[in-house]
Design an enzyme around this catalytic site. Sequence first.
Site, mmCIF file in Angstrom:
data_model
loop_
_atom_site.group_PDB
_atom_site.id
_atom_site.type_symbol
_atom_site.label_atom_id
_atom_site.label_comp_id
_atom_site.label_asym_id
_atom_site.label_seq_id
_atom_site.Cartn_x
_atom_site.Cartn_y
_atom_site.Cartn_z
ATOM 1 N N CYS A 84 0.847 -1.193 0.000
ATOM 2 C CA CYS A 84 0.000 0.000 0.000
ATOM 3 C C CYS A 84 0.882 1.241 0.000
ATOM 4 O O CYS A 84 2.065 1.174 0.286
ATOM 5 C CB CYS A 84 -0.882 0.002 1.242
ATOM 6 S SG CYS A 84 -1.713 -1.562 1.505
ATOM 7 N N GLU B 278 -0.474 -9.479 -17.614
ATOM 8 C CA GLU B 278 -0.658 -8.531 -16.519
ATOM 9 C C GLU B 278 -1.380 -7.261 -16.927
ATOM 10 O O GLU B 278 -2.128 -6.704 -16.136
ATOM 11 C CB GLU B 278 0.655 -8.211 -15.805
ATOM 12 C CG GLU B 278 1.657 -7.421 -16.588
ATOM 13 C CD GLU B 278 2.871 -7.017 -15.742
ATOM 14 O OE1 GLU B 278 3.959 -6.951 -16.299
ATOM 15 O OE2 GLU B 278 2.715 -6.768 -14.538
HETATM 16 C C1 F6R Z 1 5.999 -7.397 -14.162
HETATM 17 C C2 F6R Z 1 6.292 -6.948 -12.827
HETATM 18 C C3 F6R Z 1 6.460 -7.933 -11.739
HETATM 19 C C4 F6R Z 1 7.778 -7.641 -10.991
HETATM 20 C C5 F6R Z 1 7.938 -8.562 -9.782
HETATM 21 C C6 F6R Z 1 9.264 -8.335 -9.084
HETATM 22 O O1 F6R Z 1 5.882 -6.348 -15.061
HETATM 23 O O2 F6R Z 1 6.404 -5.774 -12.608
HETATM 24 O O3 F6R Z 1 6.466 -9.238 -12.211
HETATM 25 O O4 F6R Z 1 8.832 -7.800 -11.884
HETATM 26 O O5 F6R Z 1 6.894 -8.335 -8.885
HETATM 27 O O6 F6R Z 1 9.385 -7.020 -8.656
HETATM 28 P P1 F6R Z 1 10.768 -6.429 -8.178
HETATM 29 O O7 F6R Z 1 11.672 -6.346 -9.364
HETATM 30 O O8 F6R Z 1 10.451 -5.087 -7.602
HETATM 31 O O9 F6R Z 1 11.317 -7.378 -7.166
#
Ligand code: F6R
Length: 643
Positions: A2, A522
Site C-alpha cells: 500500500c 498482466e
Molecule cells: C511485471 C512486474 C512484476 C515484478 C515482480 C518483481 O511487469 O512488474 O512481475 O517484476 O513483482 O518485482 P521487483 O523487481 O520489484 O522485485
Amino acid sequence: MCGIIGVIGDDPLAALLDGLSRLEYRGYDSVGVAVLAGGELWRIRAAGGGALVDLRSRVGKGELFEPSSSLTPGRSRGLPPGELVAAAGIGHTRWATHGAPTEQNAHPHSGCTGRIALAHNGIIENHRELAARLQASGHTFTSDTDTEVLVHLLEENEDGDGLAASMRRALRTVQGTFAIVAVSISDPDVIVAARRVSPLIVGIGVDRASGYVASDLPALLGRADCFYSLEDDQVAEVGAGSFVVTGLSGEPATPHELKSKWTLEDSEKAGYETFMEKEMAEQPDAISDTLRSRLRPDGFALLDDGLASAGERASALATAAYLDTIERITILACGSSLYAAMAARPAFETWANVPTDVEIASEYRYRSLAADARTLAIAMSQSGETTDTLQAARAVLGRGLPLLAVTNVVGSSLSREAQAVCYTRAGPEIGVAATKTLTTQIAILQLLAAELGQRRRVLDRGDVARISGSLARLPALVGKALAHHDEVREVAARIGQARDFFYLGRGVGYPVALEGALKLKEIAYVHAEGYPAGEMKHGPIACFEPGTVVVAVATRGPLWEKMMGNIAEARARRVTMVVVCEEGDRETAEVADEVLTVPSAPDPLTSPVIDVIAMQLLAYEIARGKGLDVDRPRNLAKTVTVE
Ligand code: F6R
C-alpha cells in the site's frame, strides 16, 4: 504494497491528495485521508475503481466527516469547502490483504474515540490475539483489517506523554511487518511514523517548515529535498521542518540518509498518456544512465562503482581475490526481474565462464542448500522491497554468504541488507508493469558478466572492445526498436481479440518470450504462455488450432534455424504466426502472418534488451485496444510486500 503519506505544515490536504495520486501504483482498490483541523480529526475514504478520483471530488464538495461523529449516528456532518484549514494529515492507498476493498476497510482507521487516525502497510501477524484482548477490555472493531488493531492499541497505550510514546509502547506487543503513520488530536504538532520491514521515508520540506512521511520517494518529490529511511523498529516524531527518531525503548536512534537523484519530472507523465508509455520511451536514456561511466573502451568499471556505494559492507565482495574465487553465480529474483536474470545468464556463462543459476526467489528460500562460499549470490529486485526476494536474500546472508544486490531504488531494504549493491539508475518507474527497470537490469548484469570475464581473463582485449562496443550501442538500438511503435499498434489491432497466446523463444529468446507472455497477462488480462520453443512439441502443441496466436522470437541468434523449424511446426497447425524478426530479414518475415520488426543486435547475447521492446509494445497496444488502464492493472501492485 500500500501507499502511505503523512504531512505536517505545508498545505496538508493538497499535499496528501497530490502524494496519493503519485502513490496509486502501490495499490488502488481503496483510498483515504484524515486531517487534523480546528482541534478535530476529519476523515474521508473511498473504495472501488476510480477511488481516488471519487475521493477528490467529494473533498471538493466539502464532504469530510470527523470519525468520532461518524461513529455516533446522527452526528456526522460535512464541512463546506474552504472551511478546513488542516495542520497535519495522513493518507493511504490500499491493496487489500485482510478484508475486502470496501470503504469500511479503507485506511486511515480510527479507534473507539475517533481521536487518533492511523494508516498502515504490512501485516500484523498477531492481530487476532491482540484484538481479542482489546475487545475484552471494551474496544469495538468496525473493519475486517489486521490494521485496525493498531489504532485501538494506541488508544489503550495513551498515557498523556504523547503519541510517539504510545506508539513505542504499542509496538512492543506487535508481531509482523509494518510501516505506520498516525496523527492524534491530543498531539497535534507531530505526525508519528514507525517501521518494521515495510519501507518508510521521512522527508524535510524544501521550505524547511514542513515534515513528511511516505512509503515511497515519488510521493514527496518536489515538496521535500532531504530524505531519511527509517530502520526497523524506529519511531519518528515528525514536526513542521524537523524530526526526532527513537527506538522502541525510547533510546535515540539514527535513520539512514537517502541520497537520491530522482526529480519531480521523473515521476510525472510529461505529456505521455500513460506512465508505461513514458517509461518505455525512456529506455534509451535509462540504459545510457546504467552504462554511464561504467563502460570504457578498455573495459568495465561496474564493480568499482557499484560495490563502492555499499561502503564498508562491500569489503568481502569488492576484493579481486574474492571475485576470482567464484565458481558459481546464483541469481534470486521474481517476475520480470527473474526473466531479466534469465536473459543475462548466457553472458555470465559465455563471457565469464561461470556456471549461473537463476532461482525463483519464493521457492529458493524454502530449499535447504549446502552453503558454498564460492557461490556469488545476487538478489535482483527493481523495487528492492519484494518480500520473496528479500527473504531469499536473507536466507543467503543467514548462511554467511556474501550477497550482491541489484536494484533501482537507492536505500531500499535490499540495498541496505546486502554487502554490496549495483544500482540500475533507471529513474522512478510508476507504471505497474516493469519496462525500463527490466532492460536496465539485463544491461547491468551483462556489464557485470563482462567485467568478471575481463577480471578472470576469459575475455582478451579484442573481446573486451567488441562487447563494450555492443553494450554501448544498446541505447540507440532500443530507440530504433521503439520507432516501430506504429507498426506494432496495427498488428495489435489485428490480433488483439484472440483468446490464447503462446510466446516461443530459444536461448536468449526464451526469457524474452516469458516476458512477452507476462506483459500480456498482466496488462491485457489475456491468457498467454511463454515456452521454450523446443518444448512446444512435448505438450503445448496439442492446444494449437486456428485462432491461436503464436509469437515467436526469431532474431538471428545461433538457434535461429532451430527456431524456424519450430515456427514451421506451429504453422502446420494453422495458428496465427507473429514473428519478432530483424529489419530487412525477409526470409524470416515470409513465414509469418504478422511481423514485429526490431534492429539487429551486434552481439546475439545482447538481443534480449532489443527484442523485448517489441513484446512491451505489443502488450501495451493490445491492452490499450481493450480500453484498459495499463498503469494500474487489476489485482496488481508495483511492490509486492506479501509472500
Ligand atoms: C511485471 C512486474 C512484476 C515484478 C515482480 C518483481 O511487469 O512488474 O512481475 O517484476 O513483482 O518485482 P521487483 O523487481 O520489484 O522485485
